[in-house]
Design a protein around this motif. Structure first.
Motif, PDB file in Angstrom:
ATOM      1  N   GLY A  95       1.430 -25.975 -31.507  1.00  0.00           N
ATOM      2  CA  GLY A  95       0.328 -26.517 -32.300  1.00  0.00           C
ATOM      3  C   GLY A  95      -0.380 -27.637 -31.564  1.00  0.00           C
ATOM      4  N   MET A  96       0.383 -28.483 -30.869  1.00  0.00           N
ATOM      5  CA  MET A  96      -0.260 -29.598 -30.166  1.00  0.00           C
ATOM      6  C   MET A  96      -1.093 -29.109 -28.982  1.00  0.00           C
ATOM      7  N   PHE A 120      -1.035 -35.657 -38.720  1.00  0.00           N
ATOM      8  CA  PHE A 120       0.245 -35.494 -38.030  1.00  0.00           C
ATOM      9  C   PHE A 120       0.291 -36.472 -36.844  1.00  0.00           C
ATOM     10  N   ASN A 167      -0.460 -33.816 -43.176  1.00  0.00           N
ATOM     11  CA  ASN A 167       0.995 -33.887 -43.043  1.00  0.00           C
ATOM     12  C   ASN A 167       1.380 -35.275 -42.525  1.00  0.00           C
ATOM     13  N   ASP A 192      -7.451 -28.984 -38.810  1.00  0.00           N
ATOM     14  CA  ASP A 192      -6.053 -28.587 -38.605  1.00  0.00           C
ATOM     15  C   ASP A 192      -5.557 -28.049 -39.942  1.00  0.00           C
ATOM     16  N   SER A 214      -0.879 -25.324 -36.055  1.00  0.00           N
ATOM     17  CA  SER A 214       0.479 -25.231 -35.582  1.00  0.00           C
ATOM     18  C   SER A 214       1.027 -23.991 -36.270  1.00  0.00           C
ATOM     19  N   THR A 216       3.756 -22.784 -35.555  1.00  0.00           N
ATOM     20  CA  THR A 216       5.201 -23.042 -35.578  1.00  0.00           C
ATOM     21  C   THR A 216       5.704 -23.196 -37.008  1.00  0.00           C
ATOM     22  N   LYS A 217       4.844 -23.689 -37.867  1.00  0.00           N
ATOM     23  CA  LYS A 217       5.276 -24.091 -39.215  1.00  0.00           C
ATOM     24  C   LYS A 217       5.146 -22.925 -40.190  1.00  0.00           C
TER      25      LYS A 217
HETATM   26  C1  LIG Z   1      -0.405 -30.668 -39.340  1.00  0.00           C
HETATM   27  C2  LIG Z   1       0.260 -30.424 -38.034  1.00  0.00           C
HETATM   28  N1  LIG Z   1      -0.488 -30.332 -36.918  1.00  0.00           N
HETATM   29  C3  LIG Z   1       0.076 -30.131 -35.712  1.00  0.00           C
HETATM   30  C4  LIG Z   1       1.438 -30.019 -35.558  1.00  0.00           C
HETATM   31  C5  LIG Z   1       2.022 -29.826 -34.197  1.00  0.00           C
HETATM   32  O1  LIG Z   1       2.520 -28.535 -34.066  1.00  0.00           O
HETATM   33  P1  LIG Z   1       3.636 -28.089 -32.993  1.00  0.00           P
HETATM   34  O2  LIG Z   1       4.913 -28.740 -33.385  1.00  0.00           O
HETATM   35  O3  LIG Z   1       3.655 -26.601 -33.110  1.00  0.00           O
HETATM   36  O4  LIG Z   1       3.174 -28.547 -31.658  1.00  0.00           O
HETATM   37  C6  LIG Z   1       2.260 -30.109 -36.700  1.00  0.00           C
HETATM   38  C7  LIG Z   1       3.730 -30.006 -36.573  1.00  0.00           C
HETATM   39  O5  LIG Z   1       4.455 -30.251 -37.516  1.00  0.00           O
HETATM   40  C8  LIG Z   1       1.648 -30.305 -37.957  1.00  0.00           C
HETATM   41  O6  LIG Z   1       2.390 -30.394 -39.082  1.00  0.00           O
END
Ligand SMILES: Cc1ncc(COP(=O)(O)O)c(C=O)c1O
Length: 259
Positions: A95-96, A120, A167, A192, A214, A216-217
């Motif tokens: 996500g980053m 975040f 978040n 985001d 992201s 990932t979540k």
């Molecule tokens: C709102 C939000 N943006 C970005 C990210 C970053 O994602 P990643 O951990 O996949 O790099 C997160 C991770 O929790 C998130 O909650």
């Protein structure tokens, strides 16, 4: 750049979101597999030099090198774009990586970003630390305050950047209002949407220009992989984001691209 898969989106108009999430983007090989295949390859073969030249020039459809396109990753990108109602999507390793790509692909020294303070932690680090190091000015505001967005605009403002819900504070931004303000000033809105996902909220329906994830979540949902995505118009993704991504290489691995 030509479309990278043979997936025909026009056939999916009546698909329920649950079907899109499982079947969207599926592009079968000659074996007719039911699920998408894992293409573990960095490069591709070509019948002749003209073909590879046309592909690298973006004049012909087809794979060239997996930092540019990979069939497994391209299927996921088609699926995410379909679910988002976006013309195009590109995925990144996390996500980053997606947030960094969404911002740095379009910003230069001397530009200015307005960002919501509830974000975040790493997104705030991009705004508070990384961007200023490269000469990009930043202003952080209370994103819930509709008037604060317009008040923060400067002649060099290029991007509005926010999460909604944020978040972890759950701050909500009035997306329609903020996107309208941005449009009136020629500013690009980057949302985001990791928290809501496209199942619950599609920021482009409210006027957002770019939607970053992201994955990932909640999008991945099972805590097995890291992944990120950026959705936008075909023009933005191909002309602005892709040159940054193909030359800096924050790409998603096909291992993590399997739905
Ligand atoms: C709102 C939000 N943006 C970005 C990210 C970053 O994602 P990643 O951990 O996949 O790099 C997160 C991770 O929790 C998130 O909650």
């Amino acid at each position: 750049m030509k479309k990278t898969t043979g997936f025909d989106r026009s056939k999916t108009k009546n698909w329920h979101p649950a079907t899109q999430a499982v079947r969207g983007g599926t592009w079968r090989s000659e074996h007719g597999e039911t699920s998408e295949a894992l293409f573990l390859t960095s490069g591709y073969t070509y019948d002749d030099a003209e073909t590879v030249a046309a592909r690298f020039a973006g004049e012909a459809q087809g794979m060239t090198y997996s930092r540019l396109q990979n069939p497994t990753v391209a299927m996921l990108e088609e699926r995410i774009a379909l679910m988002e109602g976006a013309e195009a999507c590109r995925t990144q390793a996390t996500g980053m990586a997606a947030m960094t790509t969404a911002l740095l692909c379009q910003l230069s020294a001397g530009d200015h970003i307005v960002a919501a303070k509830a974000a975040f932690g790493s997104c705030r680090w991009l705004v508070d630390h990384l961007c200023p190091r490269f000469g990009i000015e930043t202003t952080v505001i209370d994103g819930r305050d509709n008037d604060a967005w317009e008040k923060a605009i400067k002649p060099n403002t290029k991007v509005f950047f926010f999460e909604t819900p944020a978040n972890p504070t759950m701050d909500i931004v009035d997306m329609r209002h903020v996107c309208d303000v941005a449009k009136a000033h020629g500013i690009t809105t980057v949302v985001d949407n990791a928290f809501a996902t496209s199942v619950l909220q599609r920021p482009m329906d409210f006027g957002a220009d770019l939607v970053a994830y992201s994955a990932t979540k909640l999008m991945e949902g099972q805590g097995r992989v890291l992944a990120g995505a950026v959705c936008g118009t075909e023009k933005f993704i191909n002309d602005v984001l892709l040159p940054f991504q193909r030359n800096t290489g924050p790409n998603l691995s096909p291992f993590n691209g399997l739905g």
